[in-house]
Scaffold this active site. Structure first.
Site, short mmCIF file in Angstrom:
data_model
loop_
_atom_site.label_atom_id
_atom_site.label_comp_id
_atom_site.label_asym_id
_atom_site.label_seq_id
_atom_site.Cartn_x
_atom_site.Cartn_y
_atom_site.Cartn_z
N CYS A 70 91.08 55.57 45.01
CA CYS A 70 90.32 55.67 43.77
C CYS A 70 89.34 56.84 43.75
CB CYS A 70 89.62 54.36 43.45
SG CYS A 70 88.13 54.04 44.39
N HIS A 126 84.18 51.98 45.16
CA HIS A 126 85.08 52.11 44.01
C HIS A 126 84.42 52.99 42.95
CE1 HIS A 126 88.29 51.14 41.23
NE2 HIS A 126 87.36 51.00 40.31
N ASP A 166 92.82 50.93 44.05
CA ASP A 166 93.42 50.99 45.37
C ASP A 166 92.60 51.96 46.23
OD1 ASP A 166 94.09 53.49 44.49
OD2 ASP A 166 96.25 53.18 44.49
#
Length: 414
Positions: free
Chosen positions: A191, A401, A188
């Site tokens: 992160c 990410h 999400d």
């Protein structure tokens, strides 16, 4: 595009502090001018250049190679939604905010389930529903997954023979020389905060001095007494609260951060310490409260840097870049256009990783796999950290990410 990324890294490798002089002012204006120039040339906001290369590279991939946990690619950055905001930071620290009529908080409450399903086909979604039919929602959405052999993970995720897949495999092979395993972090928009905080707590052996400061828990009250615009700070679950309520709630988050950091740092055994971290990151309410605390610390750090620069004190180069963006020319805009969106509709941009590092007084070392074969493969935030700052290590494939490498190889430890 690649030239823009290279320029960003060159700016980051300049001396971290320079005398406040005419030369410094000229240099800062030059940096800002170059950022604006790149926006006009490539049609992409300068603060998004750090991840633009990866977006292009992934076009070469086959459908089977698309990374399904990249929830960021389906969500526009905060600039897309809030660039029309008109703000003004005056001498007293006030910020006037004018929202378009169509603006609403619902834009920041996008469904996490929809984001996570965006890169999965219907068959896989249905298979997971059957597999997890007897599992609670909190158990299914693990914040930090159990560790797996890092090369096994690589083989599973990057099977193709495209240039991108080959580069990723080489990157993982290089990381495997230092770390044996990897832990996937929930994808999400928290992160980067999640991965950094998890690593910091799992390695903590003492309570940082800034957490011991007597004024630490008074930070929300002190800041809101000076800057009225902070009353528009937006919490994940509770939007539109009054300033007093927000101040009290953030204070509770800061108290929780200190409490958890202290208790985990006092655990001597590594296995017990890891178990305590795993338990904390399975408690969704406490976990997200800690992220809100980190975001507020980032805002406090940004205000300090901004004021230091205005008062002629030395500041790190990254702060010039932070406030050179059209969407964050002052701390008020930074809060409205960036920090308020973290966890809602966007994650941390690369320059904000520097801000996080300064807020925690930690060095964040990142293996940037798509940069394998370049001198940017291992990047430090900040690039010239204080010697006594602890180091945490993360892995990213796209600067958006982040996952966690664990179990440092014995030879590396020696």
């Amino acid at each position: 595009m690649r030239e823009s990324q290279d320029n960003f890294q060159r700016w980051m490798t300049e001396p971290s502090s320079l005398p406040a002089s005419a030369e410094q002012t000229h240099k800062r204006e030059s940096v800002a001018a170059q950022l604006m120039k790149h926006e006009k040339e490539v049609g992409v906001p300068s603060n998004e250049l750090a991840s633009a290369n990866t977006a292009n590279d992934h076009k070469e991939q086959s459908a089977s190679e698309v990374r399904r946990d990249y929830v960021y690619r389906g969500t526009g950055g905060p600039e897309d939604k809030t660039k029309s905001l008109v703000m003004d930071w005056d001498a007293s620290g006030n910020c006037e905010l004018y929202l378009p009529v169509s603006s609403s908080c619902s834009a920041m409450e996008s469904s996490e389930d929809s984001e996570e399903d965006m890169y999965r086909d219907a068959e896989e979604i249905e298979r997971d529903k059957i597999l997890h039919s007897g599992t609670s929602c909190s158990d299914y959405k693990l914040s930090v997954a159990p560790e797996i052999d890092i090369m096994e993970y690589c083989r599973k995720e990057w099977r193709g023979n495209t240039p991108v897949a080959k580069r990723m495999r080489k990157g993982y092979e290089a990381v495997a020389q230092k770390f044996a395993s990897i832990r996937r972090v929930r994808g999400d928009n928290y992160c980067a905060l999640r991965a950094t905080l998890f690593q910091a707590l799992s390695q903590a052996t003492w309570l940082p001095s800034w957490l011991q400061n007597e004024d630490f828990i008074m930070l929300p009250e002190n800041l809101m007494s000076k800057y009225d615009w902070i009353k528009q700070w937006q919490l994940k679950q509770n939007l539109g609260r009054k300033m007093g309520e927000i101040s009290d709630e953030i204070k509770e988050y800061l108290i929780l951060l200190r409490k958890k950091w202290k208790s985990i740092s006092e655990i001597k055994g590594p296995a017990e310490k890891q178990e305590a971290c795993d338990k904390l990151f399975k408690n969704e309410e406490e976990e997200y409260s800690l992220y809100e605390a980190l975001k507020f610390l980032m805002l406090n750090t940004a205000i300090e840097l901004y004021n230091d620069d205005k008062n002629g004190r030395r500041v790190p180069v990254f702060s010039w870049l932070l406030f050179a963006r059209d969407t964050s020319s002052n701390p008020c805009q930074l809060m409205h256009n960036h920090l308020n969106h973290i966890g809602h509709s966007g994650g941390l941009e690369q320059v904000e990783m520097f801000l996080l590092a300064y807020a925690l007084q930690y060095t964040i070392q990142v293996y940037r796999l798509y940069k394998h074969g370049t001198d940017e493969f291992i990047t430090l935030y900040p690039n010239d950290p204080e010697e006594d700052w602890p180091v945490v290590t993360l892995i990213t494939e796209d600067d958006r990410h982040y996952n966690i490498p664990v179990r440092m190889c014995q030879e590396t430890m020696l």
